[in-house]
Design an enzyme around this catalytic site. Sequence first.
Site, short mmCIF file in Angstrom:
data_model
loop_
_atom_site.label_atom_id
_atom_site.label_comp_id
_atom_site.label_asym_id
_atom_site.label_seq_id
_atom_site.Cartn_x
_atom_site.Cartn_y
_atom_site.Cartn_z
CB THR A 1 -18.00 -0.11 30.98
OG1 THR A 1 -18.22 1.28 31.22
CG2 THR A 1 -19.12 -0.92 31.60
CB SER B 1 -15.41 -8.53 33.98
OG SER B 1 -15.07 -9.05 32.71
CB THR B 2 -10.90 -6.97 31.47
OG1 THR B 2 -11.44 -8.21 31.02
CG2 THR B 2 -9.38 -7.08 31.47
CB ALA C 1 -12.19 -5.05 23.30
CG ASP C 2 -17.90 -6.78 23.82
OD1 ASP C 2 -17.82 -7.12 25.01
OD2 ASP C 2 -18.60 -5.83 23.44
N GLY D 1 -19.29 -2.82 23.37
CA GLY D 1 -20.69 -2.51 23.60
C GLY D 1 -21.48 -3.61 24.27
N GLY E 1 -21.57 -4.12 27.28
CA GLY E 1 -22.15 -3.48 28.46
C GLY E 1 -23.02 -2.28 28.13
CD GLU F 1 -17.28 1.12 26.92
OE1 GLU F 1 -17.13 0.42 27.92
OE2 GLU F 1 -17.62 0.67 25.81
CE LYS G 1 -14.15 -11.12 26.37
NZ LYS G 1 -14.06 -9.98 27.28
#
Length: 235
Positions: A32, A34-35, A89-90, A107, A109, A115, A133
Site C-alpha cells: 500500500t 504511493s510508491t 515504507a515510511d 503504517g 496508510g 502488510e 525515507k
Amino acid sequence: MKTEGGADAAKRRAGERAAEEVEGGFVVGLGTGSTTAHAIEAIGRAVDDGLDVRGIPTSFQSRQLALEAGIPLTTLDAVEGIDLSIDGADQVVDDADAAAFGTLIKGGGAAHAREKFVDAAADRFVVVADPSKLAARLERPVPVEVLPDAHTVVADRVGDLGGEPTLRSAEGKDGPVVTDNGNLVLDCEFGPIDDPETLAARLSRVPGIVEHGIFVDLADTTYVGTDDGVEERQY
C-alpha cells in the site's frame, strides 16, 4: 537526455524496478502507498502484455489499484505461498554498519497489519522507497493498530514503554481512522529508536495491540529511486 526528476519520478523508478522481479506464474503481495502504486501499475502493464501472475492486496486501496490495472487477485489461504511481496515504507534504516540495517517503520496508510503478514509470508520481500525515507535510525512515530475497546489501556501501556501515543484522526470525516480490519491506530512517538528489535518485541506483548509498524528482519532488498536511477540495498 535529461533524467526526469522530482519525488514522484523517484518513486516511479523504484516501483518499476521492483516490478521487474515479477515472473510468470508468480503470486505477488501488493503493498500500500504511493510508491507501491507505481509497481502495481507496472505489473498491470506486464499483465496486459501476457504475463501470468496473481496478486494479494494488503488493503482496500491496493485492491482497487490492482483491479484497475487488470491484475488477477487471490487470497493467502487460496495459494501455496507468495513468491514476492512489494511494499513501501515510511522509514528505512540505511546505516549498513547498524544492527538494525534494513529495519522499517510502516503504517502511514494504516495497512501495516495486513502488510506484515503478507510480507512475512513471501519468499522475497522487496521495499520500494525514495531517498526521503532513508535514515540512520528509526525516529518516526510507530503506528500501532489496536482493538477499539482496548485503545485507552494500550495507550497507557505505550506510555509505560516511554512512548507518547496519539489516536490518529480521520481526514474528511469526524472521528478516528478505522483500519480495513475495523480497528483504531495509535501513532506512538518514541523519539530516536536505538533498539527497534527490543521495542518491537515489547509492543507485541501488549494485549489489545493487533500489530505495530516496526518490521524487523523481513526485508530482503530495498530499491531507492533517485534523480539518476535506482540504488539497491541488500540485507
